[in-house]
Design a protein around this motif. Sequence first.
Motif, PDB file in Angstrom:
ATOM      1  N   VAL A   1       0.849  -1.191   0.000  1.00  0.00           N
ATOM      2  CA  VAL A   1       0.000   0.000   0.000  1.00  0.00           C
ATOM      3  C   VAL A   1       0.884   1.240   0.000  1.00  0.00           C
ATOM      4  O   VAL A   1       2.074   1.180   0.281  1.00  0.00           O
ATOM      5  CB  VAL A   1      -0.942   0.044   1.236  1.00  0.00           C
ATOM      6  N   ALA A   2       0.263   2.379  -0.297  1.00  0.00           N
ATOM      7  CA  ALA A   2       0.986   3.652  -0.277  1.00  0.00           C
ATOM      8  C   ALA A   2       1.139   4.136   1.160  1.00  0.00           C
ATOM      9  O   ALA A   2       0.301   3.857   2.027  1.00  0.00           O
ATOM     10  CB  ALA A   2       0.252   4.692  -1.106  1.00  0.00           C
TER      11      ALA A   2
ATOM     12  N   GLY B   1       0.938  10.856  -1.797  1.00  0.00           N
ATOM     13  CA  GLY B   1       1.398   9.679  -1.088  1.00  0.00           C
ATOM     14  C   GLY B   1       2.725   9.227  -1.665  1.00  0.00           C
ATOM     15  O   GLY B   1       3.287   9.876  -2.552  1.00  0.00           O
ATOM     16  N   ARG B   2       3.224   8.105  -1.184  1.00  0.00           N
ATOM     17  CA  ARG B   2       4.469   7.548  -1.731  1.00  0.00           C
ATOM     18  C   ARG B   2       4.354   6.032  -1.741  1.00  0.00           C
ATOM     19  O   ARG B   2       3.725   5.426  -0.869  1.00  0.00           O
ATOM     20  CB  ARG B   2       5.682   8.011  -0.941  1.00  0.00           C
ATOM     21  N   LEU B   3       4.963   5.435  -2.742  1.00  0.00           N
ATOM     22  CA  LEU B   3       4.855   3.991  -2.932  1.00  0.00           C
ATOM     23  C   LEU B   3       6.208   3.428  -3.361  1.00  0.00           C
ATOM     24  O   LEU B   3       6.802   3.891  -4.341  1.00  0.00           O
ATOM     25  CB  LEU B   3       3.809   3.666  -4.000  1.00  0.00           C
TER      26      LEU B   3
ATOM     27  N   LEU C   1       3.901  10.534  -5.128  1.00  0.00           N
ATOM     28  CA  LEU C   1       2.706  10.730  -5.943  1.00  0.00           C
ATOM     29  C   LEU C   1       2.071  12.089  -5.678  1.00  0.00           C
ATOM     30  O   LEU C   1       1.821  12.459  -4.533  1.00  0.00           O
ATOM     31  CB  LEU C   1       1.705   9.620  -5.653  1.00  0.00           C
ATOM     32  N   ASP C   2       1.813  12.807  -6.759  1.00  0.00           N
ATOM     33  CA  ASP C   2       1.154  14.121  -6.707  1.00  0.00           C
ATOM     34  C   ASP C   2       0.075  14.073  -7.782  1.00  0.00           C
ATOM     35  O   ASP C   2       0.338  14.336  -8.955  1.00  0.00           O
ATOM     36  CB  ASP C   2       2.178  15.219  -6.980  1.00  0.00           C
ATOM     37  N   CYS C   3      -1.145  13.694  -7.382  1.00  0.00           N
ATOM     38  CA  CYS C   3      -2.180  13.328  -8.354  1.00  0.00           C
ATOM     39  C   CYS C   3      -3.447  14.150  -8.153  1.00  0.00           C
ATOM     40  O   CYS C   3      -3.689  14.694  -7.081  1.00  0.00           O
ATOM     41  CB  CYS C   3      -2.522  11.845  -8.223  1.00  0.00           C
ATOM     42  N   SER C   4      -4.246  14.195  -9.199  1.00  0.00           N
ATOM     43  CA  SER C   4      -5.547  14.858  -9.110  1.00  0.00           C
ATOM     44  C   SER C   4      -6.565  14.048  -9.890  1.00  0.00           C
ATOM     45  O   SER C   4      -6.260  13.502 -10.957  1.00  0.00           O
ATOM     46  CB  SER C   4      -5.491  16.283  -9.674  1.00  0.00           C
TER      47      SER C   4
ATOM     48  N   ILE D   1       4.178  11.377 -11.166  1.00  0.00           N
ATOM     49  CA  ILE D   1       5.083  10.478 -10.462  1.00  0.00           C
ATOM     50  C   ILE D   1       6.448  11.145 -10.388  1.00  0.00           C
ATOM     51  O   ILE D   1       7.092  11.401 -11.414  1.00  0.00           O
ATOM     52  CB  ILE D   1       5.187   9.127 -11.198  1.00  0.00           C
ATOM     53  N   ASN D   2       6.870  11.450  -9.166  1.00  0.00           N
ATOM     54  CA  ASN D   2       8.176  12.063  -8.940  1.00  0.00           C
ATOM     55  C   ASN D   2       9.107  11.040  -8.295  1.00  0.00           C
ATOM     56  O   ASN D   2       8.663  10.146  -7.567  1.00  0.00           O
ATOM     57  CB  ASN D   2       8.053  13.291  -8.028  1.00  0.00           C
ATOM     58  N   TYR D   3      10.399  11.195  -8.553  1.00  0.00           N
ATOM     59  CA  TYR D   3      11.410  10.320  -7.969  1.00  0.00           C
ATOM     60  C   TYR D   3      12.492  11.154  -7.305  1.00  0.00           C
ATOM     61  O   TYR D   3      12.696  12.315  -7.648  1.00  0.00           O
ATOM     62  CB  TYR D   3      12.044   9.433  -9.040  1.00  0.00           C
ATOM     63  N   ALA D   4      13.187  10.527  -6.378  1.00  0.00           N
ATOM     64  CA  ALA D   4      14.252  11.239  -5.688  1.00  0.00           C
ATOM     65  C   ALA D   4      15.424  11.534  -6.622  1.00  0.00           C
ATOM     66  O   ALA D   4      16.153  12.505  -6.437  1.00  0.00           O
ATOM     67  CB  ALA D   4      14.736  10.429  -4.488  1.00  0.00           C
TER      68      ALA D   4
END
Length: 327
Positions: free
Chosen positions: A175-176, A192-194, A211-214, A225-228
């Motif tokens: 789960v996130a 959230g983050r997964l 996660l930055d979603c709408s 979807i963003n990554y480090a």
Amino acid sequence: MEHAVFRRFWYPVMPMSELKQGPRRFELLGQALALFLDDDGVPAALEDRCCHRTARLSLGEVCDNAIACPYHGWRYNREGQCVLVPQMPDRDPGPKRRVKAFSCREKYGYAWVALEQPLFDIPDFPEAVDDSFVLIHEFYEEWRVSGLRVMENELDMAHPSYVHLGTFGSPEHLVAEDAKIEEFPGGFHYTGRLGVKQAHHAQDRNNERFLDCSWYAPFICRLRINYADGPAHVIINCQVPLAHNRSQVVQFCFQEDDGTGIDEAAILAFDRKVTLEDKHVLESTDADVPLDPRDERHMVSDKPGLVMRRMIQALIEDHETRAVTFQ
């Protein structure tokens, strides 16, 4: 989809690239449309029938800023008014010679149509005006699935560890984490983050998705979807309702160029594999989605989908006037 409120939203029904080849037919919520470009390249949508002998206007051609019926050549402007009857060139066709016209506009490379006065505008995606992102058109195809099922799936962070083991899913992250929802009129923002097995098409090592979603009612989802340590990938998934159990999948993405270049072929191949994993399962689900939460069983990670159902139920109750009958 029998609720009339669904006619009051914008849907991306046709790529502009296809309309440049000539008029096209599309059936939106059971309404047959004739789509065409006027002389200025602006899309228009009329009911796909001539008021003379009911031939399909979409089989005709564009002449002098109007679409000409293939049967007898009657021409209609973008407002649906007949402007010429070739057999009576000196007579005004009059206001009774007309067909229904629908709101139609271009955005993100698609012709969007609303069958009735829309409740909300077409969403503005911030990446569309960010020069560091490139727009990539991905998929335009029919699936035998309810649009709401796909929307729930987009923000269901419990399914990747089962459905997407062939791409990014990790059995260690079920789960996130830190999932939050903030509602706004006509939708909500989800963060959230997964943890994932593969960050994206360009990385093979384990990573984490931020996660930055709408979600925008009824069937548009922006999944950023963003990554480090990698460029952002923003998927726009739209479900255009054709009937109870059929949707036109419209997916495009905005890919960030972090200076290393963009491999469009690799992006398309990876996203294609992911969507086919989803399609395999989603087409097995029931077409009717119960809006009453008591009609299915749930778990904590289902919250985004349950909020969608509640908000859609509220829209139906607030704006319902009649039912739509599909032929």
